[in-house]
Design a protein around this motif. Structure first.
Motif, PDB file in Angstrom:
ATOM      1  N   ILE A  82       0.850  -1.190   0.000  1.00 59.94           N
ATOM      2  CA  ILE A  82       0.000   0.000   0.000  1.00 59.94           C
ATOM      3  C   ILE A  82       0.887   1.242   0.000  1.00 59.94           C
ATOM      4  O   ILE A  82       1.781   1.377   0.833  1.00 59.94           O
ATOM      5  CB  ILE A  82      -0.925   0.004   1.237  1.00 59.94           C
ATOM      6  N   ASN A  83       0.647   2.128  -0.937  1.00 62.60           N
ATOM      7  CA  ASN A  83       1.486   3.315  -1.067  1.00 62.60           C
ATOM      8  C   ASN A  83       1.173   4.388  -0.030  1.00 62.60           C
ATOM      9  O   ASN A  83       2.063   5.111   0.413  1.00 62.60           O
ATOM     10  CB  ASN A  83       1.341   3.909  -2.469  1.00 62.60           C
ATOM     11  N   LEU A  84      -0.095   4.496   0.344  1.00 65.64           N
ATOM     12  CA  LEU A  84      -0.474   5.537   1.287  1.00 65.64           C
ATOM     13  C   LEU A  84      -1.682   5.091   2.111  1.00 65.64           C
ATOM     14  O   LEU A  84      -2.663   4.593   1.543  1.00 65.64           O
ATOM     15  CB  LEU A  84      -0.818   6.834   0.541  1.00 65.64           C
ATOM     16  N   ILE A  85      -1.578   5.241   3.425  1.00 64.93           N
ATOM     17  CA  ILE A  85      -2.692   4.947   4.329  1.00 64.93           C
ATOM     18  C   ILE A  85      -3.009   6.217   5.111  1.00 64.93           C
ATOM     19  O   ILE A  85      -2.134   6.778   5.782  1.00 64.93           O
ATOM     20  CB  ILE A  85      -2.350   3.817   5.316  1.00 64.93           C
ATOM     21  N   ILE A  86      -4.243   6.667   5.014  1.00 66.49           N
ATOM     22  CA  ILE A  86      -4.699   7.824   5.788  1.00 66.49           C
ATOM     23  C   ILE A  86      -5.883   7.369   6.633  1.00 66.49           C
ATOM     24  O   ILE A  86      -6.830   6.793   6.108  1.00 66.49           O
ATOM     25  CB  ILE A  86      -5.125   8.987   4.872  1.00 66.49           C
ATOM     26  N   SER A  87      -5.825   7.627   7.931  1.00 57.14           N
ATOM     27  CA  SER A  87      -6.948   7.292   8.806  1.00 57.14           C
ATOM     28  C   SER A  87      -7.278   8.508   9.652  1.00 57.14           C
ATOM     29  O   SER A  87      -6.477   8.938  10.491  1.00 57.14           O
ATOM     30  CB  SER A  87      -6.612   6.095   9.703  1.00 57.14           C
ATOM     31  N   GLU A  88      -8.446   9.081   9.414  1.00 62.98           N
ATOM     32  CA  GLU A  88      -8.901  10.262  10.134  1.00 62.98           C
ATOM     33  C   GLU A  88     -10.399  10.413   9.926  1.00 62.98           C
ATOM     34  O   GLU A  88     -10.945   9.865   8.960  1.00 62.98           O
ATOM     35  CB  GLU A  88      -8.170  11.510   9.625  1.00 62.98           C
ATOM     36  N   PRO A  89     -11.086  11.131  10.799  1.00 64.94           N
ATOM     37  CA  PRO A  89     -12.526  11.324  10.614  1.00 64.94           C
ATOM     38  C   PRO A  89     -12.826  12.015   9.292  1.00 64.94           C
ATOM     39  O   PRO A  89     -12.028  12.830   8.797  1.00 64.94           O
ATOM     40  CB  PRO A  89     -12.909  12.218  11.799  1.00 64.94           C
ATOM     41  N   ASP A  90     -13.959  11.683   8.703  1.00 63.12           N
ATOM     42  CA  ASP A  90     -14.361  12.325   7.455  1.00 63.12           C
ATOM     43  C   ASP A  90     -15.869  12.552   7.467  1.00 63.12           C
ATOM     44  O   ASP A  90     -16.552  12.240   8.438  1.00 63.12           O
ATOM     45  CB  ASP A  90     -13.929  11.489   6.242  1.00 63.12           C
ATOM     46  N   LYS A  91     -16.357  13.091   6.363  1.00 62.79           N
ATOM     47  CA  LYS A  91     -17.782  13.404   6.248  1.00 62.79           C
ATOM     48  C   LYS A  91     -18.537  12.320   5.489  1.00 62.79           C
ATOM     49  O   LYS A  91     -19.623  12.560   4.963  1.00 62.79           O
ATOM     50  CB  LYS A  91     -17.964  14.752   5.554  1.00 62.79           C
ATOM     51  N   GLY A  92     -17.963  11.123   5.428  1.00 64.46           N
ATOM     52  CA  GLY A  92     -18.624  10.038   4.734  1.00 64.46           C
ATOM     53  C   GLY A  92     -17.798   9.497   3.587  1.00 64.46           C
ATOM     54  O   GLY A  92     -16.700   9.979   3.290  1.00 64.46           O
ATOM     55  N   ILE A  93     -18.338   8.487   2.918  1.00 74.20           N
ATOM     56  CA  ILE A  93     -17.599   7.750   1.900  1.00 74.20           C
ATOM     57  C   ILE A  93     -17.130   8.635   0.742  1.00 74.20           C
ATOM     58  O   ILE A  93     -16.010   8.493   0.255  1.00 74.20           O
ATOM     59  CB  ILE A  93     -18.462   6.565   1.375  1.00 74.20           C
ATOM     60  N   TYR A  94     -17.957   9.585   0.326  1.00 77.54           N
ATOM     61  CA  TYR A  94     -17.581  10.395  -0.839  1.00 77.54           C
ATOM     62  C   TYR A  94     -16.572  11.472  -0.475  1.00 77.54           C
ATOM     63  O   TYR A  94     -15.735  11.850  -1.293  1.00 77.54           O
ATOM     64  CB  TYR A  94     -18.823  10.971  -1.500  1.00 77.54           C
ATOM     65  N   ASP A  95     -16.611  11.953   0.755  1.00 72.90           N
ATOM     66  CA  ASP A  95     -15.569  12.857   1.235  1.00 72.90           C
ATOM     67  C   ASP A  95     -14.235  12.124   1.256  1.00 72.90           C
ATOM     68  O   ASP A  95     -13.195  12.667   0.863  1.00 72.90           O
ATOM     69  CB  ASP A  95     -15.931  13.361   2.633  1.00 72.90           C
ATOM     70  N   ALA A  96     -14.256  10.867   1.701  1.00 74.23           N
ATOM     71  CA  ALA A  96     -13.037  10.065   1.728  1.00 74.23           C
ATOM     72  C   ALA A  96     -12.513   9.820   0.308  1.00 74.23           C
ATOM     73  O   ALA A  96     -11.303   9.861   0.064  1.00 74.23           O
ATOM     74  CB  ALA A  96     -13.303   8.743   2.440  1.00 74.23           C
ATOM     75  N   MET A  97     -13.425   9.549  -0.629  1.00 74.41           N
ATOM     76  CA  MET A  97     -13.004   9.367  -2.021  1.00 74.41           C
ATOM     77  C   MET A  97     -12.343  10.634  -2.556  1.00 74.41           C
ATOM     78  O   MET A  97     -11.316  10.569  -3.255  1.00 74.41           O
ATOM     79  CB  MET A  97     -14.196   8.986  -2.890  1.00 74.41           C
ATOM     80  N   ASN A  98     -12.908  11.777  -2.225  1.00 74.10           N
ATOM     81  CA  ASN A  98     -12.313  13.045  -2.664  1.00 74.10           C
ATOM     82  C   ASN A  98     -10.918  13.234  -2.085  1.00 74.10           C
ATOM     83  O   ASN A  98     -10.015  13.754  -2.754  1.00 74.10           O
ATOM     84  CB  ASN A  98     -13.214  14.216  -2.266  1.00 74.10           C
ATOM     85  N   LYS A  99     -10.721  12.803  -0.836  1.00 74.47           N
ATOM     86  CA  LYS A  99      -9.380  12.870  -0.237  1.00 74.47           C
ATOM     87  C   LYS A  99      -8.400  12.012  -1.036  1.00 74.47           C
ATOM     88  O   LYS A  99      -7.261  12.413  -1.295  1.00 74.47           O
ATOM     89  CB  LYS A  99      -9.422  12.371   1.209  1.00 74.47           C
ATOM     90  N   GLY A 100      -8.864  10.819  -1.420  1.00 77.03           N
ATOM     91  CA  GLY A 100      -8.009   9.932  -2.202  1.00 77.03           C
ATOM     92  C   GLY A 100      -7.642  10.537  -3.545  1.00 77.03           C
ATOM     93  O   GLY A 100      -6.474  10.464  -3.981  1.00 77.03           O
ATOM     94  N   ILE A 101      -8.618  11.142  -4.199  1.00 75.08           N
ATOM     95  CA  ILE A 101      -8.370  11.783  -5.498  1.00 75.08           C
ATOM     96  C   ILE A 101      -7.336  12.897  -5.348  1.00 75.08           C
ATOM     97  O   ILE A 101      -6.455  13.067  -6.199  1.00 75.08           O
ATOM     98  CB  ILE A 101      -9.686  12.339  -6.074  1.00 75.08           C
ATOM     99  N   SER A 102      -7.415  13.647  -4.259  1.00 77.56           N
ATOM    100  CA  SER A 102      -6.521  14.802  -4.066  1.00 77.56           C
ATOM    101  C   SER A 102      -5.053  14.399  -3.916  1.00 77.56           C
ATOM    102  O   SER A 102      -4.161  15.191  -4.206  1.00 77.56           O
ATOM    103  CB  SER A 102      -6.960  15.614  -2.844  1.00 77.56           C
ATOM    104  N   VAL A 103      -4.809  13.170  -3.466  1.00 77.98           N
ATOM    105  CA  VAL A 103      -3.419  12.730  -3.279  1.00 77.98           C
ATOM    106  C   VAL A 103      -2.970  11.745  -4.363  1.00 77.98           C
ATOM    107  O   VAL A 103      -1.791  11.366  -4.409  1.00 77.98           O
ATOM    108  CB  VAL A 103      -3.217  12.094  -1.889  1.00 77.98           C
ATOM    109  N   ALA A 104      -3.865  11.333  -5.235  1.00 79.43           N
ATOM    110  CA  ALA A 104      -3.523  10.359  -6.284  1.00 79.43           C
ATOM    111  C   ALA A 104      -2.583  10.974  -7.304  1.00 79.43           C
ATOM    112  O   ALA A 104      -2.716  12.141  -7.670  1.00 79.43           O
ATOM    113  CB  ALA A 104      -4.794   9.872  -6.965  1.00 79.43           C
TER     114      ALA A 104
END
Length: 249
Positions: A58-80
């Protein structure tokens, strides 16, 4: 031919029961030019302990509170950093070890293609198929008739998010549908149908859980339809539900 780098994003929250199988299906892929990103919503079970067992893959693991599944997906897109981005939910897994290789091959051979989608099977925990989602080839205007591709099979070039935006958090459970509607129906991006099953989805996903009232799901779908200019959203909504019925066999 330039090798296509794929960024694969898995979003998780208290997914200890399923994420091991999900990660294994990624490790088993026979395509190496990829980065794997896991965005966890501060799970309170042992999801993170399972994830960290595979840290070498795994290249990157981020664990922190979010606003739901789509907020988390947006976080992933921002670092991809890949050329192409796709999502693999924590309770989904790849149908075969060749999925990413086949996806990359399509994008590498067709520089004009902006996005790709394929077919999906709904499965029980024992792997038995209970529903089949067969997308068929897209033609312009097809969203007006209740059509949509299965989001877990949707892969697109990273620059589409820069041009057309990320997942909208005000659309609730319809955020994935709305994004594909915005990209394909409104943006008219060039999309390719890969006619094969890429993903096995465990039955009981977020938008199918009984705890989410059906009326709320329909409301979010309707919002997505109106915001993206479908011709007659009430008819599109009815046809969209009927298409789900046809997936059973």
């Amino acid at each position: 031919m330039h090798p296509v780098k794929i960024s694969l994003i898995t979003v998780s929250y208290n997914a200890a029961a399923t994420i091991d199988k999900c990660i294994h299906s990624v490790i088993d892929q026979d395509y190496n030019n990829m980065e794997y990103i896991i965005i966890d919503g501060a799970s309170t079970d042992n999801t993170l302990q399972i994830v960290k067992k595979y840290h070498d893959h795994i290249n990157l693991i981020i664990s922190e509170p979010d606003k739901g599944i789509y907020d988390a997906m947006n976080k992933g897109i921002s670092v991809a950093t890949g050329d192409v981005i796709g999502m693999l939910n924590a309770d989904d897994y790849f149908a075969t070890p060749t999925v990413l290789k086949e996806i990359a091959g399509v994008f590498a051979a067709n520089h004009n293609i902006d996005a790709l989608y394929a077919d999906l099977d709904f499965v029980k925990p024992n792997g038995k198929v209970v529903r089949k989602w067969r997308s068929g080839k897209y033609t312009e205007g097809k969203f007006n008739y209740g059509w949509m591709p299965p989001h877990p099979t949707f892969y697109c070039r990273k620059n589409l998010y820069d041009k057309w935006g990320n997942y909208r958090l005000d659309i609730g459970t319809a955020a994935d549908y709305e994004l594909m509607l915005r990209f394909i129906h409104v943006g008219k991006v060039t999309v390719f149908y890969l006619n094969k099953v890429l993903i096995n989805m465990l039955i009981g996903g977020v938008s199918n859980k009984k705890s989410i009232a059906l009326v709320k799901v329909l409301h979010f779908d309707m919002m997505a339809m109106y915001k993206n200019g479908l011709i007659f959203p009430p008819i599109s909504l009815i046809l969209k539900r009927l298409r789900k019925v046809r997936q059973f066999f």
